[in-house]
Motif scaffolding. Structure first.
Motif, PDB file in Angstrom:
ATOM      1  N   GLU A  88      57.256  55.943  34.798  1.00  0.00           N
ATOM      2  CA  GLU A  88      55.976  55.531  35.371  1.00  0.00           C
ATOM      3  C   GLU A  88      55.932  55.865  36.860  1.00  0.00           C
ATOM      4  N   PHE A  89      54.804  56.390  37.306  1.00  0.00           N
ATOM      5  CA  PHE A  89      54.626  56.629  38.736  1.00  0.00           C
ATOM      6  C   PHE A  89      53.257  56.124  39.169  1.00  0.00           C
ATOM      7  N   ARG A  90      53.138  55.844  40.451  1.00  0.00           N
ATOM      8  CA  ARG A  90      51.927  55.236  40.981  1.00  0.00           C
ATOM      9  C   ARG A  90      51.318  56.118  42.062  1.00  0.00           C
ATOM     10  N   ALA A  91      50.016  55.974  42.207  1.00  0.00           N
ATOM     11  CA  ALA A  91      49.298  56.696  43.249  1.00  0.00           C
ATOM     12  C   ALA A  91      48.097  55.855  43.675  1.00  0.00           C
ATOM     13  N   LYS A  92      47.588  56.163  44.873  1.00  0.00           N
ATOM     14  CA  LYS A  92      46.394  55.491  45.384  1.00  0.00           C
ATOM     15  C   LYS A  92      45.364  56.541  45.781  1.00  0.00           C
ATOM     16  N   ALA A  93      44.104  56.184  45.593  1.00  0.00           N
ATOM     17  CA  ALA A  93      43.010  57.034  46.043  1.00  0.00           C
ATOM     18  C   ALA A  93      41.954  56.125  46.661  1.00  0.00           C
ATOM     19  N   TYR A  94      41.133  56.687  47.541  1.00  0.00           N
ATOM     20  CA  TYR A  94      40.169  55.882  48.278  1.00  0.00           C
ATOM     21  C   TYR A  94      38.775  56.473  48.142  1.00  0.00           C
ATOM     22  N   ASP A  95      37.792  55.582  48.035  1.00  0.00           N
ATOM     23  CA  ASP A  95      36.403  55.988  47.805  1.00  0.00           C
ATOM     24  C   ASP A  95      35.503  55.165  48.720  1.00  0.00           C
ATOM     25  N   GLN A  96      34.767  55.845  49.606  1.00  0.00           N
ATOM     26  CA  GLN A  96      33.904  55.141  50.558  1.00  0.00           C
ATOM     27  C   GLN A  96      32.638  54.586  49.904  1.00  0.00           C
ATOM     28  N   ASN A  97      32.401  54.945  48.633  1.00  0.00           N
ATOM     29  CA  ASN A  97      31.183  54.513  47.947  1.00  0.00           C
ATOM     30  C   ASN A  97      31.373  53.246  47.109  1.00  0.00           C
ATOM     31  N   ILE A  98      32.554  52.642  47.158  1.00  0.00           N
ATOM     32  CA  ILE A  98      32.798  51.468  46.317  1.00  0.00           C
ATOM     33  C   ILE A  98      33.208  50.263  47.155  1.00  0.00           C
ATOM     34  N   GLN A  99      32.974  49.083  46.593  1.00  0.00           N
ATOM     35  CA  GLN A  99      33.432  47.836  47.200  1.00  0.00           C
ATOM     36  C   GLN A  99      34.460  47.128  46.320  1.00  0.00           C
ATOM     37  N   ILE A 100      34.422  47.439  45.027  1.00  0.00           N
ATOM     38  CA  ILE A 100      35.346  46.815  44.085  1.00  0.00           C
ATOM     39  C   ILE A 100      36.398  47.833  43.674  1.00  0.00           C
ATOM     40  N   PRO A 101      37.686  47.522  43.815  1.00  0.00           N
ATOM     41  CA  PRO A 101      38.734  48.466  43.420  1.00  0.00           C
ATOM     42  C   PRO A 101      38.789  48.623  41.900  1.00  0.00           C
ATOM     43  N   ALA A 102      39.439  49.678  41.474  1.00  0.00           N
ATOM     44  CA  ALA A 102      39.641  49.919  40.047  1.00  0.00           C
ATOM     45  C   ALA A 102      41.107  50.224  39.803  1.00  0.00           C
ATOM     46  N   ILE A 103      41.544  49.954  38.595  1.00  0.00           N
ATOM     47  CA  ILE A 103      42.899  50.333  38.181  1.00  0.00           C
ATOM     48  C   ILE A 103      42.776  51.225  36.956  1.00  0.00           C
ATOM     49  N   ILE A 104      43.558  52.290  36.948  1.00  0.00           N
ATOM     50  CA  ILE A 104      43.521  53.227  35.824  1.00  0.00           C
ATOM     51  C   ILE A 104      44.945  53.526  35.399  1.00  0.00           C
TER      52      ILE A 104
END
Length: 442
Positions: free
Chosen positions: A251-267
């Motif tokens: 398992e590996f993890r990564a983060k991404a950022y989106d200026q159009n959202i206020q609620i985070p998501a997990i995928i």
């Protein structure tokens, strides 16, 4: 007694649907390699002409991404005999409609006309194949169109970069690591000669399937197809030898950022096999079981009962060479992203250790049966399916037989496939976060 009568009625209906939904077609090749599929249905005076080219984003030069999608637009610019900007006017003024779409694996163009305009539809598609006008004016115009589309559909869309981020991390070698829309700097840097070369390589009859579906006379249609398409020169054979991905073993993890959202998501994302495989169909059923409808397992658990998530979804993003299976959730209240992963993992564990109930299994079968009926309910849908099964699966008759694969999938197979692909050591955990806020806890 009532249940028994209902079961008998269901079986009779099932048998009727199986018989009634058979799609009859004829297929053959022209000498230049163009594959032709004819599906005659004279029940309504409508006909679809469609061409699917076996070219998508995965066929591009990695330094020139976005070409296949760009050509979806560019090949409406005009031809030797259709003036620039006149394509859509010709179609609409003759009572028709048309469109096109692109994936990583193929590009599809189609027109729907009153059946007395079949000849026009065939002529226009032959013009697109034989006489496209590709010049700097058209390239510059469509470059701006594609940029605006990317701004609207991706850059300014909440969660619009999720698929891009998933692919970037899941594929290190295979061209699926890119996006279908591509990078705008690649399109800006491309020369006219590069666009001409791409057209010459991929938009050729031996890389295409023509479908005519609807109200037509077979003999007349075959003659028109020969008259309009036989003169298109065959292109060079296309060889595909894409690099294979190394297995994911940890398992590996990564983060991404989106200026159009206020609620985070997990995928949570797992690499899966080609949609040609039986296992891919089983994963389709698992997706439906987990998140299709308000009675599905993940929705009922996370949204309805525990109220831990605003939304949850399981989807099998299967493609020609590989697929990705994604579990997606938005947290509600004080629940963390890792809380959601734990809950989703628990449902996956149940799939891996227990057989789903007979009731849930029958519900899945009914849902896929209904999807099958709906996909073949219109001439336009049938044309698309015939082209897709031929180009991407190499078996046109899957339009009639793929449902038998789904029907034959057992509860034991569902458990087996969940164990094979949905392992925690074979996945990416992607945190998709608001760009301007620091996430204090996962």
């Amino acid at each position: 007694m009532k249940k028994r009568l209902f079961s008998i009625a269901s079986l009779l209906l099932f048998g009727f649907v199986s018989q009634a939904q058979e799609v009859k077609f004829e297929e053959y090749d022209l000498d230049n390699g163009l594959h032709v599929i004819l599906h005659q249905d004279n029940s309504a005076p409508v006909v679809t002409t469609a061409v699917m080219y076996h070219v998508g984003a995965k066929d591009e030069n990695p330094e020139r991404t976005g070409f296949a999608h760009f050509f979806e637009h560019l090949l409406f610019e005009g031809t030797k005999n259709i003036d620039r900007g006149q394509w859509f006017k010709i179609v609409s003024s003759n009572g028709g409609s048309n469109n096109a779409n692109t994936t990583d694996d193929r590009t599809y163009y189609y027109e729907v006309f009153p059946s007395n305009n079949l000849q026009l539809g065939l002529w226009m598609e032959s013009e697109r194949m034989l006489h496209p006008v590709i010049n700097q004016i058209g390239v510059d115009t469509q470059n701006e169109v594609v940029k605006e589309e990317k701004r609207q559909r991706v850059d300014n869309q909440p969660y619009g970069h999720i698929i891009e981020e998933i692919k970037k991390h899941m594929f290190k070698k295979h061209p699926y690591k890119g996006t279908t829309i591509g990078k705008m700097e690649h399109l800006d840097a491309a020369t006219l000669d590069e666009f001409l070369a791409f057209n010459k390589k991929f938009y050729v009859p031996n890389n295409a399937t023509l479908v005519v579906a609807g109200d037509f006379d077979t003999a007349d249609t075959k003659k028109m197809i020969k008259d309009y398409f036989a003169a298109v020169p065959r292109g060079k054979d296309i060889e595909r030898n894409f690099p294979k991905e190394d297995p994911i073993t940890k398992e590996f993890r990564a983060k991404a950022y989106d200026q159009n959202i206020q609620i985070p998501a997990i995928i949570a994302t797992y690499r899966t096999p080609s949609f040609k495989t039986r296992d891919a169909r089983v994963l389709d059923m698992i997706s439906s079981y987990l998140s299709s409808g308000k009675s599905s397992k993940l929705y009922k658990r996370l949204v309805d009962e525990k109220k831990m998530a605003l939304a949850v979804q399981a989807v099998n993003l299967s493609q020609e060479d590989y697929g990705t299976y994604a579990l997606f959730a938005l947290p509600l209240g004080e629940n963390t992203l890792d809380d959601l992963v734990a809950e989703m993992d628990d449902e996956i564990k149940k799939l891996q250790t227990e057989l789903i109930s007979e009731k849930d299994y029958q519900k899945l079968q009914n849902k896929f049966e209904n999807n099958y009926v709906n996909s073949n309910s219109s001439v336009q849908g049938i044309a698309n399916s015939l082209a897709r099964y031929n180009v991407l699966y190499g078996d046109t008759n899957l339009i009639n037989t793929e449902i038998d694969i789904y029907r034959s999938i057992t509860r034991e197979e569902i458990r087996k496939v969940a164990n094979k692909y949905l392992k925690s050591n074979q996945r990416l955990i992607l945190e998709y976060l608001p760009a301007e806020k620091t996430q204090e806890k996962k």
